[in-house]
Design an enzyme around this catalytic site. Structure first.
Site, PDB file in Angstrom:
ATOM      1  N   MET A  78      -0.382  -4.063   1.802  1.00 30.94           N
ATOM      2  CA  MET A  78       0.170  -3.039   2.688  1.00 30.94           C
ATOM      3  C   MET A  78      -0.314  -3.201   4.133  1.00 30.94           C
ATOM      4  SD  MET A  78      -0.090   0.295   0.178  1.00 30.94           S
ATOM      5  CE  MET A  78       0.801   1.382   1.305  1.00 30.94           C
ATOM      6  N   HIS A  79       0.319  -2.470   5.034  1.00 29.02           N
ATOM      7  CA  HIS A  79      -0.147  -2.218   6.408  1.00 29.02           C
ATOM      8  C   HIS A  79      -0.011  -3.399   7.380  1.00 29.02           C
ATOM      9  CE1 HIS A  79      -1.881   1.154   4.309  1.00 29.02           C
ATOM     10  NE2 HIS A  79      -2.837   0.435   3.774  1.00 29.02           N
ATOM     11  N   ASP A 237       1.478  -2.580  -2.736  1.00 30.38           N
ATOM     12  CA  ASP A 237       0.836  -3.107  -3.940  1.00 30.38           C
ATOM     13  C   ASP A 237       0.253  -2.017  -4.828  1.00 30.38           C
ATOM     14  OD1 ASP A 237      -1.213  -2.497  -2.124  1.00 30.38           O
ATOM     15  OD2 ASP A 237      -2.065  -4.512  -2.133  1.00 30.38           O
TER      16      ASP A 237
END
Length: 485
Positions: A78-79, A237
């Site tokens: 992520m991110h 995830d």
């Protein structure tokens, strides 16, 4: 019918081939490099993700009837910030979730814009790993690159784009950008203004189980798959791992012991921790979840074993650990700073309590226990919100360790349910692909039919009491050392 789940991790992409009954037919893993151009920075080349994914798909379906593959979906780190120009070329290496360069920008968002405003706009506050602070960093430090941005996306969404030609993301992954109004499931106008972004620069939003398009003809030719294969949006995830462990619906819990560590609590209704120590995100089942995330979990054990002890035989290192709850050595697992609940990019890993008779086994034990204690920090926040739990699922590489699962059960005082498939994000992604192709009516139906519990690790009252005493000492260490960090 066959479905492909793509787990785009930090060190490798893992691809999983699942049939309609949930049986895993094949698993392929392809590693790629991780770059640290400056201390605290963490980057990857998105082209590496794409090339290894294509290689992996070819290998995954080799020997199978490729014409039976109906859908592909994703679970992804992520991110991360992937920035594309007008020709859809990658402008600079992707800045990853565990990158710590944005301390200044994070402070600006939390202190100048204000945590209350951020929580109002997005249901969350700024953390160094989130995407919005990365955009502000890029605007300040790489203005020419920032001006080139035509589209931004998250890591797994870059794969979806390369396979389908569609600029897309899903609500669960977008929740970690600090650009999404999580409650209302739309891009936040206020955050777009703060980050100097237009909505047309952001990908189109989908539910995790929704099709975004079909496989591009050139990719179909490369992989041997049909052009009719549906590309399903996928999930971050942790949300994908939660689907893969059946952590959907209301009040379910999953602990992930991957590179990072998470405690994930699913909910049908939207809710926010008033101190924002836990993330409030959309879930891949169409509802919501609260999540505590620590930046270094199984990666602590990997670092300790491979880089310090110079061994990859994790089982052998754990074999001599027998005195649970009695270790005098503590370990703070903050190799990359820490997110939940401390939100401190300056925090660092620490061993505490060694003496002349401290053994190698005690140091290894401290690493495993330190991760369990740090996860409990987030559990304590959940308890303070009135959330009551008796059990949790578990997944991730660390979940393969019987010893670590026993520690988790007793440190947390939770029953730990072990599921048949420990493939977490990849299995969840394949399930999302099956839902998106109509194999199942909903994510909850797929989870009920496909996820099977094969074992439960029960907490032991005597060991729970010992670990309670150790945890109370552990939780004093970070506040004591915070000013030193």
């Amino acid at each position: 019918m066959l479905y492909i789940g793509v787990d785009l991790g930090t060190s490798a992409v893992k691809l999983l081939l699942m049939d309609e009954e949930g049986k895993i037919r094949n698993i392929v893993s392809k590693e790629y490099p991780l770059y640290f151009p400056h201390p605290g920075w963490s980057e990857q080349d998105p082209q590496d993700w794409y090339e290894k994914t294509i290689e992996g798909i070819k290998e995954l379906v080799d020997g199978a009837d490729a014409s039976q593959v109906r859908g592909i979906s994703f679970g992804g780190q992520m991110h991360g910030l992937v920035a594309l120009d007008q020709e859809d070329r990658v402008i600079r290496p992707a800045i990853l979730w565990n990158d710590g360069r944005t301390e200044k920008e994070t402070d600006y968002l939390n202190e100048r814009i204000g945590k209350d405003k951020l929580s109002e706009y997005t249901a969350n506050i700024a953390f160094a790993g989130f995407t919005a602070p990365k955009l502000l960093w890029m605007k300040e430090n790489e203005p020419e690159n920032f001006r080139k941005i035509d589209k931004i996306m998250l890591p797994k969404d870059y794969l979806a784009y390369r396979l389908s030609g569609v600029h897309c993301t899903d609500y669960s992954d977008a929740s970690g950008m600090l650009l999404l109004d999580v409650e209302h499931r739309c891009w936040s106008p206020q955050m777009m203004e703060i980050c100097d972004m237009r909505e047309d620069q952001l990908p189109k939003l989908y539910e995790s189980y929704e099709p975004v398009g079909t496989l591009r003809p050139d990719i179909a030719r490369k992989t041997g798959l049909s052009e009719n294969v549906k590309i399903i949006a996928g999930a971050g995830d942790n949300a994908a791992a939660a689907v893969g462990t059946g952590t959907v619906g209301d009040g379910m819990c999953n602990i992930s012991l991957g590179t990072s560590g998470t405690i994930f609590i699913s909910s049908r209704s939207f809710g926010v921790d008033e101190n924002n120590a836990l993330h409030s995100f959309a879930h891949a089942d169409g509802h919501y979840h609260l999540m505590g995330c620590m930046l270094s979990a199984a990666s602590c054990n990997k670092w300790w074993s491979e880089d310090i002890l110079r061994t990859k035989d994790f089982a052998a290192e754990q074999a001599g650990i027998t005195k649970l709850g009695e270790n005098q050595v503590f370990y703070l697992p903050y190799l990359m700073g820490e997110r939940s609940p401390h939100n401190d990019p300056r925090a660092r890993a620490v061993f505490f309590g060694m003496s002349m008779d401290t053994t190698r086994e005690e140091m290894t034990q401290a690493v495993l226990e330190g991760v369990a204690f740090a996860l409990r920090d987030s559990l304590e926040v959940a308890k303070s919100l009135g959330i009551k739990m008796e059990r949790t699922k578990i997944c991730g590489g660390g979940a393969k360790s019987t010893l670590w699962k026993k520690m988790i059960a007793n440190v947390m005082n939770l029953k730990v349910d072990v599921i048949e498939s420990e493939e977490g994000p990849g299995y969840g992604a394949a399930m999302l692909a099956a839902v998106g192709c109509g194999e199942y009516k909903s994510v909850e139906e797929a989870a009920a039919k496909l996820v099977k519990i094969v074992d439960t690790v029960e907490p032991e009252p005597g060991l729970v009491a010992k670990y309670e005493e150790r945890y109370q000492k552990f939780r004093k260490l970070y506040p004591t050392l915070k000013e030193v960090f």
